[in-house]
Design a protein around this motif. Structure first.
Motif, PDB file in Angstrom:
ATOM      1  N   ARG A 636       0.861  41.419   5.130  1.00  0.00           N
ATOM      2  CA  ARG A 636      -0.260  41.638   6.047  1.00  0.00           C
ATOM      3  C   ARG A 636       0.244  42.134   7.401  1.00  0.00           C
ATOM      4  O   ARG A 636      -0.298  43.107   7.958  1.00  0.00           O
ATOM      5  CB  ARG A 636      -1.039  40.337   6.214  1.00  0.00           C
ATOM      6  CG  ARG A 636      -2.158  40.398   7.242  1.00  0.00           C
ATOM      7  CD  ARG A 636      -2.776  39.021   7.462  1.00  0.00           C
ATOM      8  NE  ARG A 636      -3.894  39.054   8.395  1.00  0.00           N
ATOM      9  CZ  ARG A 636      -4.564  37.979   8.789  1.00  0.00           C
ATOM     10  NH1 ARG A 636      -4.216  36.780   8.331  1.00  0.00           N
ATOM     11  NH2 ARG A 636      -5.564  38.098   9.643  1.00  0.00           N
ATOM     12  N   LYS A 637       1.287  41.500   7.928  1.00  0.00           N
ATOM     13  CA  LYS A 637       1.833  41.863   9.235  1.00  0.00           C
ATOM     14  C   LYS A 637       2.350  43.300   9.237  1.00  0.00           C
ATOM     15  O   LYS A 637       2.100  44.067  10.178  1.00  0.00           O
ATOM     16  CB  LYS A 637       2.955  40.893   9.603  1.00  0.00           C
ATOM     17  CG  LYS A 637       3.667  41.179  10.921  1.00  0.00           C
ATOM     18  CD  LYS A 637       4.692  40.091  11.209  1.00  0.00           C
ATOM     19  CE  LYS A 637       5.455  40.364  12.512  1.00  0.00           C
ATOM     20  NZ  LYS A 637       6.348  41.535  12.378  1.00  0.00           N
ATOM     21  N   ASP A 646      -6.049  45.366   9.378  1.00  0.00           N
ATOM     22  CA  ASP A 646      -5.857  43.955   9.074  1.00  0.00           C
ATOM     23  C   ASP A 646      -6.588  43.654   7.775  1.00  0.00           C
ATOM     24  O   ASP A 646      -7.822  43.626   7.727  1.00  0.00           O
ATOM     25  CB  ASP A 646      -6.394  43.074  10.200  1.00  0.00           C
ATOM     26  CG  ASP A 646      -6.070  41.597   9.987  1.00  0.00           C
ATOM     27  OD1 ASP A 646      -5.521  41.254   8.924  1.00  0.00           O
ATOM     28  OD2 ASP A 646      -6.379  40.794  10.882  1.00  0.00           O
ATOM     29  N   ILE A 647      -5.841  43.435   6.708  1.00  0.00           N
ATOM     30  CA  ILE A 647      -6.454  43.195   5.398  1.00  0.00           C
ATOM     31  C   ILE A 647      -6.932  41.753   5.251  1.00  0.00           C
ATOM     32  O   ILE A 647      -7.584  41.411   4.259  1.00  0.00           O
ATOM     33  CB  ILE A 647      -5.480  43.532   4.253  1.00  0.00           C
ATOM     34  CG1 ILE A 647      -4.262  42.605   4.283  1.00  0.00           C
ATOM     35  CG2 ILE A 647      -5.087  45.000   4.278  1.00  0.00           C
ATOM     36  CD1 ILE A 647      -3.373  42.693   3.060  1.00  0.00           C
ATOM     37  N   GLY A 648      -6.594  40.897   6.213  1.00  0.00           N
ATOM     38  CA  GLY A 648      -6.893  39.480   6.056  1.00  0.00           C
ATOM     39  C   GLY A 648      -5.837  38.823   5.179  1.00  0.00           C
ATOM     40  O   GLY A 648      -4.712  39.319   5.051  1.00  0.00           O
ATOM     41  N   SER A 649      -6.177  37.723   4.553  1.00  0.00           N
ATOM     42  CA  SER A 649      -5.221  37.035   3.675  1.00  0.00           C
ATOM     43  C   SER A 649      -4.953  37.875   2.429  1.00  0.00           C
ATOM     44  O   SER A 649      -5.891  38.381   1.792  1.00  0.00           O
ATOM     45  CB  SER A 649      -5.763  35.661   3.276  1.00  0.00           C
ATOM     46  OG  SER A 649      -5.912  34.834   4.410  1.00  0.00           O
ATOM     47  N   ARG A 669      -4.874  44.639  -1.443  1.00  0.00           N
ATOM     48  CA  ARG A 669      -6.201  44.068  -1.213  1.00  0.00           C
ATOM     49  C   ARG A 669      -6.073  42.718  -0.534  1.00  0.00           C
ATOM     50  O   ARG A 669      -5.243  41.885  -0.927  1.00  0.00           O
ATOM     51  CB  ARG A 669      -6.947  43.914  -2.540  1.00  0.00           C
ATOM     52  CG  ARG A 669      -8.395  43.442  -2.398  1.00  0.00           C
ATOM     53  CD  ARG A 669      -9.101  43.443  -3.751  1.00  0.00           C
ATOM     54  NE  ARG A 669      -9.111  44.788  -4.316  1.00  0.00           N
ATOM     55  CZ  ARG A 669      -9.988  45.731  -4.014  1.00  0.00           C
ATOM     56  NH1 ARG A 669     -10.946  45.467  -3.123  1.00  0.00           N
ATOM     57  NH2 ARG A 669      -9.924  46.918  -4.568  1.00  0.00           N
ATOM     58  N   GLY A 670      -6.888  42.497   0.493  1.00  0.00           N
ATOM     59  CA  GLY A 670      -6.943  41.215   1.181  1.00  0.00           C
ATOM     60  C   GLY A 670      -8.363  40.695   1.238  1.00  0.00           C
ATOM     61  O   GLY A 670      -9.289  41.312   0.684  1.00  0.00           O
ATOM     62  N   THR A 671      -8.537  39.588   1.919  1.00  0.00           N
ATOM     63  CA  THR A 671      -9.871  38.995   2.014  1.00  0.00           C
ATOM     64  C   THR A 671     -10.808  39.811   2.892  1.00  0.00           C
ATOM     65  O   THR A 671     -12.034  39.708   2.758  1.00  0.00           O
ATOM     66  CB  THR A 671      -9.769  37.565   2.582  1.00  0.00           C
ATOM     67  OG1 THR A 671      -9.056  37.611   3.832  1.00  0.00           O
ATOM     68  CG2 THR A 671      -9.036  36.650   1.615  1.00  0.00           C
ATOM     69  N   ASP A 672     -10.262  40.635   3.812  1.00  0.00           N
ATOM     70  CA  ASP A 672     -11.102  41.381   4.750  1.00  0.00           C
ATOM     71  C   ASP A 672     -11.140  42.884   4.492  1.00  0.00           C
ATOM     72  O   ASP A 672     -12.099  43.555   4.893  1.00  0.00           O
ATOM     73  CB  ASP A 672     -10.625  41.150   6.189  1.00  0.00           C
ATOM     74  CG  ASP A 672     -10.778  39.701   6.626  1.00  0.00           C
ATOM     75  OD1 ASP A 672     -11.603  38.992   6.019  1.00  0.00           O
ATOM     76  OD2 ASP A 672     -10.060  39.287   7.558  1.00  0.00           O
ATOM     77  N   ALA A 673     -10.106  43.428   3.883  1.00  0.00           N
ATOM     78  CA  ALA A 673     -10.051  44.878   3.682  1.00  0.00           C
ATOM     79  C   ALA A 673      -9.027  45.203   2.603  1.00  0.00           C
ATOM     80  O   ALA A 673      -8.232  44.351   2.184  1.00  0.00           O
ATOM     81  CB  ALA A 673      -9.685  45.589   4.991  1.00  0.00           C
TER      82      ALA A 673
END
Length: 699
Positions: A636-637, A646-649, A669-673
């Motif tokens: 993510r970082k 910022d993809i989130g978690s 894929r993350g929780t936000d994007a």
């Protein structure tokens, strides 16, 4: 610490059949009657061929080259059912020099080899069919060849081949076998195409997956009614046990007729515990036959890493395009066969290119100052101090007849930016010998003497051009002949103790690359940098006797295509297979993802067995297998830093792979994007991996 399962390969095979194989019924009488009529018509066509009559225009069989000792033409009629035994008329013609006996100790019989769609052997020694009579030289006949259809649906290749009892296959003695396709299907059959399944996902994570499907059966798939067809999935663990048998089922939007295609999106939920699992795609008919896999229909299996974070397992070091340096070493030392020369080695890696003599060109222009960092980690910013053993001459760049100063042996000149003007001072007497906006050139009085630059701690053959960049730093460029450039570049690209033919191959490749850069420089004031952005060049200070000998023995040789220098890339190790540049460095953004560009006509994806077998005095090739782990937070970082998203978690990661097996792009894929980023940049630049030939499970 994660332990890879030793059963994953076996699981992937086992997942092809996830229940007992139960063949469908033979179908209605009308279908059987049609098949019988087709077979009769095929047999009539075969008889015509066997008698030497002209082949009809609508014949679907394929003949093998006429210089073979035997010609086969097979006439399959329609499709076969899984496990069915069928008769296929095969026309034979004896082009041998002896008659073929039908009976006796050395009787000739007709058999076949059976291959699946991937070219794997399914059955080598097929059922044998006897000749009805002896077949004389030049004679032809039609043999009803008995074929046992495979137990699973699919498209197969049948290769008829005669065999003589006690002697062997005709194909082993130069008689090319025949070849024709055999489609094995049933009423309800499915073909699974590309998916967007994750390569890695966190335990319990959920991600949408697209699955491309084709109705390869004989009947339509109903979308509704009492027995609808839907897409489902299973999860198998490392021992082949079902962890999740009945995954989410996705309905069809409409009835799907035979031969039609559809793409469905499935929300796949990963198992709740760490491990490497097999995701198995399987069609199912509710209220009907149940899972297709229980009725001779192969499934599609994909190995998925289910862990917190991602471990990348890799091979090789570098972009993997063009020449592999360790591969060149392996070919030169005969690690997998005869020793190859430098010329043969470059032909292996650039098969479409031509070896040619480099025409007389302007000297190569090598950037020695920032932004070039140099392979030794020393560069030139706004000050440079230079001297030469035989003295130097400072002249105007546009008019070399304008001489600003001449120095004595080993007398240094200092260059710097003074308020937007170039200043040059003789450090021996502190006199300013030049001050202005012009670009100047420093030349050794004795052309064989290198010019030594303190800031580089190296000496350079040829001339040194010094000017000012817009940013206020100096622009220092070494003007050097092609082969003198190679004498200073080859030792920085390949160890001097390596095989001479490997060094020669590297010299040809590196010289070609520099020639290509020069031919495409446009209005750039230099051709190549002296660092790994181009080639590791250290001038006179890098030279060694063995590398100089390799340069001298290939003097002026470059690789060309259509009369021009090729873009001759190379890397330390390709991981055992070279890659198409169009899928890696030149990949193109199309819509919301990436795809392969056309690539180069003089390069292709090819296996490199010599690389993995290569060695030198320090041991074997060191870039065979490696692994690196990243937590979800680290991924993510890095995406925030490099892409501003910022993809989130972190949830899942997916590879969009090239035909060579490297990611064209990586979807994270993350929780936000979610982002879809170019594979080479993300893996080698963002994450700093050694190469792009990676997997999330062990190779």
């Amino acid at each position: 610490m994660r332990t890879p399962s030793p059963f994953l390969i076996r699981i992937a095979i086992a997942a092809l059949v996830t229940a007992a194989i139960v063949p469908f019924d033979g179908g209605p009488t009308s279908a059987s009657a049609r098949a019988s009529a087709d077979a009769e018509a095929a047999a009539q066509r075969a008889v015509a061929i066997a008698r030497g009559d002209a082949q009809s225009a609508n014949a679907t069989a394929s003949a093998i080259e006429t210089n073979s000792t035997v010609t086969y033409i097979g006439y399959p009629s329609g499709t076969a059912r899984p496990g069915q035994t069928l008769m296929i008329p095969v026309a034979l013609r004896n082009r041998d020099t002896v008659n073929w006996p039908a009976v006796g100790e050395q009787a000739v019989k007709l058999s076949y080899h059976l291959y699946d769609a991937a070219g794997r052997v399914i059955a080598w020694d097929g059922l044998r069919s006897s000749l009805p009579d002896d077949l004389p030289v030049g004679g032809g006949d039609v043999i009803p060849m008995t074929v046992a259809a495979p137990a699973l649906t699919g498209t197969y290749t049948v290769k008829p081949d005669l065999v003589r009892d006690g002697v062997g296959w005709f194909s082993s003695a130069g008689g090319a076998p025949g070849s024709f396709p055999l489609r094995v299907t049933s009423d309800l059959d499915a073909g699974y195409g590309a998916t967007t399944a994750p390569a890695a996902i966190i335990p319990g994570g959920e991600t949408p997956v697209e699955v491309h499907l084709t109705n390869t059966g004989l009947q339509s798939w109903p979308a509704g009614g009492n027995a609808p067809v839907r897409l489902g999935y299973h999860w198998l663990d490392g021992n082949g046990n079902a962890v999740v048998w009945d995954g989410a089922r996705v309905p069809l939007a409409r009835d799907l007729a035979p031969g039609r295609e559809i793409t469905l999106s499935v929300n796949v939920r990963a198992p709740d515990h760490d491990g490497d699992y097999v995701l198995v795609w399987d069609m199912v008919q509710d209220g009907g036959i149940g899972w297709f896999s229980g009725h001779a229909v192969p499934t599609k299996s994909e190995v998925v890493a289910v862990w917190q974070g991602v471990t990348f397992y890799g091979k090789g070091w570098g972009h993997g395009i063009g020449l592999s340096q360790w591969g060149a070493q392996g070919w030169a030392e005969g690690a997998v066969g005869p020793r190859l020369t430098g010329e043969q080695i470059v032909a292996t890696y650039f098969p479409g290119a031509r070896l040619a003599r480099q025409p007389i060109t302007q000297p190569f222009r090598v950037l020695l100052s920032a932004p070039s960092t140099a392979c030794i980690g020393r560069t030139i910013a706004n000050v440079a101090r230079m001297q030469s053993a035989g003295g130097m001459r400072l002249v105007n760049n546009a008019d070399p007849s304008v001489v600003y100063t001449e120095t004595l042996p080993n007398q240094p000149l200092r260059f710097w930016n003074d308020g937007g003007s170039l200043a040059v001072r003789n450090d021996s007497n502190n006199q300013i010998v030049f001050f202005g906006a012009d670009t100047v050139v420093l030349m050794p009085k004795q052309f064989w003497d290198p010019i030594y630059i303190d800031q580089k701690n190296l000496g350079y053959r040829g001339n040194i051009q010094v000017g000012l960049r817009d940013e206020g730093n100096l622009r220092v460029v070494n003007f050097v002949s092609s082969d003198d450039y190679m004498r200073g570049a080859l030792p920085g690209e390949m160890p001097s103790h390596w095989e001479m033919e490997a060094l020669r191959a590297q010299a040809i490749t590196a010289r070609t690359y520099a020639a290509w850069r020069q031919s495409t420089a446009g209005d750039r004031t230099w051709d190549v940098r002296d660092d790994t952005a181009d080639q590791c060049y250290g001038g006179d200070g890098f030279e060694s006797p063995r590398t100089t000998a390799a340069v001298d023995s290939t003097a002026g040789l470059i690789l060309t295509y259509d009369g021009k220098p090729i873009r001759a890339l190379y890397s330390s190790a390709s991981g055992g297979v070279s890659e198409n540049v169009g899928c890696i460095l030149d990949a193109e953004r199309v819509g919301d993802t990436w795809q392969c560009a056309q690539g180069w006509p003089y390069l292709q994806v090819t296996p490199d067995p010599a690389e993995t077998a290569a060695y030198d005095k320090r041991g074997g090739m060191p870039h065979g297998l490696w692994s690196t782990h990243f937590s979800g937070a680290e991924i993510r970082k890095q995406i925030i830093e490099d892409y501003g998203v910022d993809i989130g978690s972190f949830i899942a990661l997916e590879f969009n792979e090239s035909p060579g097996g490297r990611p064209i792009s990586v979807r994270v894929r993350g929780t936000d994007a979610a982002v879809d980023v170019k594979g080479d940049r993300f893996l080698r630049t963002t994450l700093g991996l050694k190469s792009t030939l990676v997997s999330t499970t062990p190779f």
